[in-house]
Design an enzyme around this catalytic site. Structure first.
Site, PDB file in Angstrom:
ATOM      1  N   TYR A 110      62.771  43.686  46.918  1.00  9.52           N
ATOM      2  CA  TYR A 110      62.756  42.269  47.316  1.00  9.52           C
ATOM      3  C   TYR A 110      63.324  42.078  48.732  1.00  9.52           C
ATOM      4  CZ  TYR A 110      64.382  37.356  47.171  1.00  9.52           C
ATOM      5  OH  TYR A 110      64.655  36.038  47.448  1.00  9.52           O
TER       6      TYR A 110
ATOM      7  N   ASN B 118      61.655  55.031  45.180  1.00  7.23           N
ATOM      8  CA  ASN B 118      61.136  55.745  44.004  1.00  7.23           C
ATOM      9  C   ASN B 118      60.351  54.800  43.086  1.00  7.23           C
ATOM     10  OD1 ASN B 118      63.094  54.242  42.726  1.00  7.23           O
ATOM     11  ND2 ASN B 118      64.140  55.973  41.764  1.00  7.23           N
TER      12      ASN B 118
ATOM     13  N   SER C 175      77.774  43.509  48.338  1.00  5.58           N
ATOM     14  CA  SER C 175      77.630  42.246  47.615  1.00  5.58           C
ATOM     15  C   SER C 175      78.939  41.482  47.623  1.00  5.58           C
ATOM     16  CB  SER C 175      77.235  42.570  46.176  1.00  5.58           C
ATOM     17  OG  SER C 175      77.353  41.422  45.380  1.00  5.58           O
TER      18      SER C 175
ATOM     19  N   TYR D  15      78.819  47.343  38.241  1.00  3.83           N
ATOM     20  CA  TYR D  15      77.976  47.165  39.441  1.00  3.83           C
ATOM     21  C   TYR D  15      78.848  46.901  40.667  1.00  3.83           C
ATOM     22  CZ  TYR D  15      75.003  44.733  42.805  1.00  3.83           C
ATOM     23  OH  TYR D  15      74.373  44.332  43.959  1.00  3.83           O
TER      24      TYR D  15
ATOM     25  N   LYS E 290      79.540  49.213  44.149  1.00  7.27           N
ATOM     26  CA  LYS E 290      79.345  48.760  45.533  1.00  7.27           C
ATOM     27  C   LYS E 290      80.628  48.984  46.345  1.00  7.27           C
ATOM     28  CE  LYS E 290      75.113  47.463  45.615  1.00  7.27           C
ATOM     29  NZ  LYS E 290      74.140  48.060  46.514  1.00  7.27           N
TER      30      LYS E 290
ATOM     31  N   PHE F  37      73.917  28.199  31.873  1.00  8.64           N
ATOM     32  CA  PHE F  37      75.077  28.898  31.311  1.00  8.64           C
ATOM     33  C   PHE F  37      76.372  28.190  31.702  1.00  8.64           C
ATOM     34  CE2 PHE F  37      72.257  32.826  31.879  1.00  8.64           C
ATOM     35  CZ  PHE F  37      71.841  32.814  30.559  1.00  8.64           C
TER      36      PHE F  37
HETATM   37  P1  NAD Z   1      65.279  45.537  44.382  1.00  7.64           P
HETATM   38  O1  NAD Z   1      65.470  46.160  43.052  1.00  7.64           O
HETATM   39  O2  NAD Z   1      64.135  44.613  44.571  1.00  7.64           O
HETATM   40  O3  NAD Z   1      65.176  46.674  45.509  1.00  7.64           O
HETATM   41  C1  NAD Z   1      65.782  47.937  45.368  1.00  7.64           C
HETATM   42  C2  NAD Z   1      64.723  48.970  45.716  1.00  7.64           C
HETATM   43  O4  NAD Z   1      65.323  50.274  45.598  1.00  7.64           O
HETATM   44  C3  NAD Z   1      63.533  48.939  44.762  1.00  7.64           C
HETATM   45  O5  NAD Z   1      62.335  48.999  45.511  1.00  7.64           O
HETATM   46  C4  NAD Z   1      63.710  50.194  43.904  1.00  7.64           C
HETATM   47  O6  NAD Z   1      62.461  50.729  43.464  1.00  7.64           O
HETATM   48  C5  NAD Z   1      64.438  51.104  44.856  1.00  7.64           C
HETATM   49  N1  NAD Z   1      65.302  52.117  44.209  1.00  7.64           N
HETATM   50  C6  NAD Z   1      66.166  51.925  43.188  1.00  7.64           C
HETATM   51  N2  NAD Z   1      66.769  53.088  42.876  1.00  7.64           N
HETATM   52  C7  NAD Z   1      66.286  54.019  43.734  1.00  7.64           C
HETATM   53  C8  NAD Z   1      66.528  55.403  43.921  1.00  7.64           C
HETATM   54  N3  NAD Z   1      67.400  56.077  43.141  1.00  7.64           N
HETATM   55  N4  NAD Z   1      65.861  56.060  44.898  1.00  7.64           N
HETATM   56  C9  NAD Z   1      64.966  55.396  45.687  1.00  7.64           C
HETATM   57  N5  NAD Z   1      64.694  54.095  45.549  1.00  7.64           N
HETATM   58  C10 NAD Z   1      65.352  53.404  44.594  1.00  7.64           C
HETATM   59  O7  NAD Z   1      66.658  44.810  44.764  1.00  7.64           O
HETATM   60  P2  NAD Z   1      67.016  43.841  45.983  1.00  7.64           P
HETATM   61  O8  NAD Z   1      67.337  42.513  45.417  1.00  7.64           O
HETATM   62  O9  NAD Z   1      66.027  43.995  47.064  1.00  7.64           O
HETATM   63  O10 NAD Z   1      68.397  44.484  46.415  1.00  7.64           O
HETATM   64  C11 NAD Z   1      68.500  45.467  47.418  1.00  7.64           C
HETATM   65  C12 NAD Z   1      69.948  45.890  47.549  1.00  7.64           C
HETATM   66  O11 NAD Z   1      70.768  44.748  47.796  1.00  7.64           O
HETATM   67  C13 NAD Z   1      70.513  46.553  46.292  1.00  7.64           C
HETATM   68  O12 NAD Z   1      71.325  47.639  46.698  1.00  7.64           O
HETATM   69  C14 NAD Z   1      71.341  45.465  45.654  1.00  7.64           C
HETATM   70  O13 NAD Z   1      72.417  45.982  44.903  1.00  7.64           O
HETATM   71  C15 NAD Z   1      71.827  44.699  46.875  1.00  7.64           C
HETATM   72  N6  NAD Z   1      72.176  43.299  46.568  1.00  7.64           N
HETATM   73  C16 NAD Z   1      71.233  42.491  45.987  1.00  7.64           C
HETATM   74  C17 NAD Z   1      71.584  41.172  45.646  1.00  7.64           C
HETATM   75  C18 NAD Z   1      70.591  40.264  44.958  1.00  7.64           C
HETATM   76  O14 NAD Z   1      71.021  39.282  44.336  1.00  7.64           O
HETATM   77  N7  NAD Z   1      69.275  40.496  45.051  1.00  7.64           N
HETATM   78  C19 NAD Z   1      72.851  40.681  45.919  1.00  7.64           C
HETATM   79  C20 NAD Z   1      73.766  41.515  46.539  1.00  7.64           C
HETATM   80  C21 NAD Z   1      73.412  42.835  46.846  1.00  7.64           C
HETATM   81  N1  UFG Z   2      72.462  30.783  35.743  1.00  5.49           N
HETATM   82  C1  UFG Z   2      72.041  29.968  34.707  1.00  5.49           C
HETATM   83  N2  UFG Z   2      70.955  30.351  33.984  1.00  5.49           N
HETATM   84  C2  UFG Z   2      70.256  31.498  34.251  1.00  5.49           C
HETATM   85  C3  UFG Z   2      70.698  32.323  35.317  1.00  5.49           C
HETATM   86  C4  UFG Z   2      71.819  31.931  36.029  1.00  5.49           C
HETATM   87  O1  UFG Z   2      72.644  28.933  34.429  1.00  5.49           O
HETATM   88  O2  UFG Z   2      69.281  31.795  33.553  1.00  5.49           O
HETATM   89  C5  UFG Z   2      73.641  30.362  36.554  1.00  5.49           C
HETATM   90  C6  UFG Z   2      74.796  31.335  36.488  1.00  5.49           C
HETATM   91  O3  UFG Z   2      75.624  31.058  35.399  1.00  5.49           O
HETATM   92  C7  UFG Z   2      75.460  31.081  37.853  1.00  5.49           C
HETATM   93  C8  UFG Z   2      74.288  30.731  38.769  1.00  5.49           C
HETATM   94  O4  UFG Z   2      73.223  30.323  37.908  1.00  5.49           O
HETATM   95  O5  UFG Z   2      76.295  29.960  37.781  1.00  5.49           O
HETATM   96  C9  UFG Z   2      73.800  31.918  39.616  1.00  5.49           C
HETATM   97  O6  UFG Z   2      73.526  33.021  38.769  1.00  5.49           O
HETATM   98  P1  UFG Z   2      72.712  34.302  39.263  1.00  5.49           P
HETATM   99  O7  UFG Z   2      72.561  35.212  38.097  1.00  5.49           O
HETATM  100  O8  UFG Z   2      71.482  33.879  39.978  1.00  5.49           O
HETATM  101  O9  UFG Z   2      73.655  34.913  40.373  1.00  5.49           O
HETATM  102  P2  UFG Z   2      75.139  35.498  40.273  1.00  5.49           P
HETATM  103  O10 UFG Z   2      75.967  34.715  41.233  1.00  5.49           O
HETATM  104  O11 UFG Z   2      75.613  35.591  38.890  1.00  5.49           O
HETATM  105  O12 UFG Z   2      74.949  37.007  40.794  1.00  5.49           O
HETATM  106  C10 UFG Z   2      74.242  37.333  41.998  1.00  5.49           C
HETATM  107  C11 UFG Z   2      73.601  38.701  41.877  1.00  5.49           C
HETATM  108  C12 UFG Z   2      74.658  39.759  41.801  1.00  5.49           C
HETATM  109  C13 UFG Z   2      75.566  39.653  42.950  1.00  5.49           C
HETATM  110  C14 UFG Z   2      76.131  38.271  43.081  1.00  5.49           C
HETATM  111  C15 UFG Z   2      76.876  38.211  44.384  1.00  5.49           C
HETATM  112  O13 UFG Z   2      72.802  38.763  40.711  1.00  5.49           O
HETATM  113  O14 UFG Z   2      74.031  41.017  41.879  1.00  5.49           O
HETATM  114  O15 UFG Z   2      75.077  37.304  43.097  1.00  5.49           O
HETATM  115  O16 UFG Z   2      77.081  36.982  44.829  1.00  5.49           O
HETATM  116  F1  UFG Z   2      76.580  40.521  42.817  1.00  5.49           F
END
Ligand code: NAD
Ligand code: UFG
Length: 337
Positions: free
Chosen positions: A11, A32, A124, A148, A152, A217
């Site tokens: 993403y 992958n 994160s 998780y 990180k 939630f």
């Molecule tokens: P995502 O799952 O869409 O992207 C991660 C990508 O890494 C995927 O394309 C997956 O196929 C690939 N991948 C996973 N494991 C792998 C491996 N062992 N080897 C090679 N490729 C691998 O997630 P995203 O939302 O794009 O997040 C990207 C990064 O940002 C992640 O490290 C995630 O922890 C971090 N992050 C995401 C959020 C969020 O809410 N989306 C918030 C904070 C941090």
């Molecule tokens: N929520 C709902 N219903 C749902 C999903 C979420 O009410 O179906 C609420 C949660 O309780 C929270 C808010 O929406 O209050 C945001 O929830 P998210 O799951 O979208 O996001 P979080 O803040 O819980 O977590 C996200 C990422 C984590 C990251 C974190 C860092 O999923 O990976 O942000 O800020 F670590």
């Protein structure tokens, strides 16, 4: 610059590829496809009219890493590849440490072997844990509440030690808040494989008729409307923060964390109302108790990123919901259309 993007088919990675290419960088992806499909890269190629070199493989595998390093010779690496589901991390801690910590270690070893000195890491805001004060600045204590988050923080510590010990290296630790939204083309966006864990993709699936109702939630938090507050950031702004970080890494040494958020927070109810404005129809909701491990409110102090990276978020809430809706309605089944 030649930039290796691990997890580039995901993403955030896919949006970042477009921003890097728009600024003239050459990109190469290692993924992958555990949480993505190769179709993503076809769309990125179509949108950019550019070349995306790609390798299929695991970031923990030294053999594929050596091939990528030798063939592409990256000058910088952006490390997105990892696992990100908080709940799953509690059930499969070893897997999360293996991928998120082991993957980072394997990558740094491979970079050292070819003398690649700059890395941008996807961290994160979850590394902070329960707020001692808000907004969080980068000096806020770190106390992650999940496996998780621990994984990180461990990776951040490894990167910090590496950058200190290895002359001329730079590690930029980007602590993302809540990424949402999609590219304005509606060709790429977030495509969760199973039931979405996160709020925005869940709302989008309710709007498109794939799910019946959003479960809210907890409505008893100490917040203005009782629902959780988060600092949502448009994924294109987040992608641009990586381009800024690449330029910063080129001119700096050592490790440095940066909050990447907007400094504004919205409640679950605010997000539902904004999405209703975007899609023009009501989003059905139902109440449920608080989700385990959730905190009431999160908000970034993003002033360090503004001062040192020259980056600030430009997209507001309505851009976030409108772009999500445009993506979801044009691709109701994500990339499986
Ligand atoms: P995502 O799952 O869409 O992207 C991660 C990508 O890494 C995927 O394309 C997956 O196929 C690939 N991948 C996973 N494991 C792998 C491996 N062992 N080897 C090679 N490729 C691998 O997630 P995203 O939302 O794009 O997040 C990207 C990064 O940002 C992640 O490290 C995630 O922890 C971090 N992050 C995401 C959020 C969020 O809410 N989306 C918030 C904070 C941090
Ligand atoms: N929520 C709902 N219903 C749902 C999903 C979420 O009410 O179906 C609420 C949660 O309780 C929270 C808010 O929406 O209050 C945001 O929830 P998210 O799951 O979208 O996001 P979080 O803040 O819980 O977590 C996200 C990422 C984590 C990251 C974190 C860092 O999923 O990976 O942000 O800020 F670590």
């Amino acid at each position: 610059m030649r930039v290796l993007v691990t997890g580039g088919a995901g993403y955030i990675g896919s949006h970042t590829l477009l921003e890097l290419m728009a600024q003239g960088h050459d990109v190469c992806v290692l993924d992958n496809y555990s949480n993505a499909t190769p179709e993503v890269l076809n769309r990125v190629r179509g949108l950019s009219n550019g070349n995306v070199t790609d390798f299929t493989g695991d970031v923990r595998d030294p053999a594929i890493l050596n091939r990528v390093m030798q063939d592409f010779r990256p000058e910088a690496v952006i490390h997105f590849a990892g696992l990100k589901a908080v709940g799953e991390s509690e059930e499969k801690p070893l897997l999360y440490y293996d991928v998120n910590v082991g993957g980072t270690l394997a990558l740094l070893h491979a970079m050292d072997r070819v003398g690649c000195k700059n890395i941008i890491f996807s961290s994160s805001a979850t590394v902070y844990g329960e707020p001692v004060y808000l907004p969080y600045d980068e000096a806020h204590p770190t106390a992650p509440m999940s496996v998780y988050g621990q994984s990180k923080l461990m990776a951040e510590n490894i990167l910090t030690n590496w950058a200190k010990a290895t002359a001329g290296t730079s590690a930029v630790l980007l602590r993302y808040f809540n990424p949402v939204g999609a590219h304005h083309s509606a060709k790429i966006g977030e495509d969760p494989k199973d039931i979405p864990n996160n709020l925005m993709p869940f709302i989008a699936q309710v709007a498109v008729g794939k799910r019946d109702a959003l479960t809210v939630f907890g409505e008893d938090y100490d917040t203005p409307d009782g629902t959780g507050l988060r600092d949502y950031i448009h994924v294109v702004d987040l992608a641009r923060a990586h381009v800024a970080a690449i330029n910063y890494a080129d001119k700096s040494t050592g490790a440095r964390p940066f909050n990447i958020g907007t400094g504004q927070s919205y409640s679950v109810r605010d997000m539902v109302a904004a999405f209703e404005r975007a899609c023009g129809s009501p989003i059905k909701t139902k109440q449920a108790p608080r989700r385990a491990g959730d905190i009431a409110a999160m908000q970034a102090d993003a002033s360090r990123a503004a001062a040192e990276l020259g980056w600030t978020a430009e997209h507001g809430l309505d851009d976030m919901t409108a772009s999500t809706w445009a993506w979801q309605s044009a691709n109701p089944n994500g990339y499986d259309n």
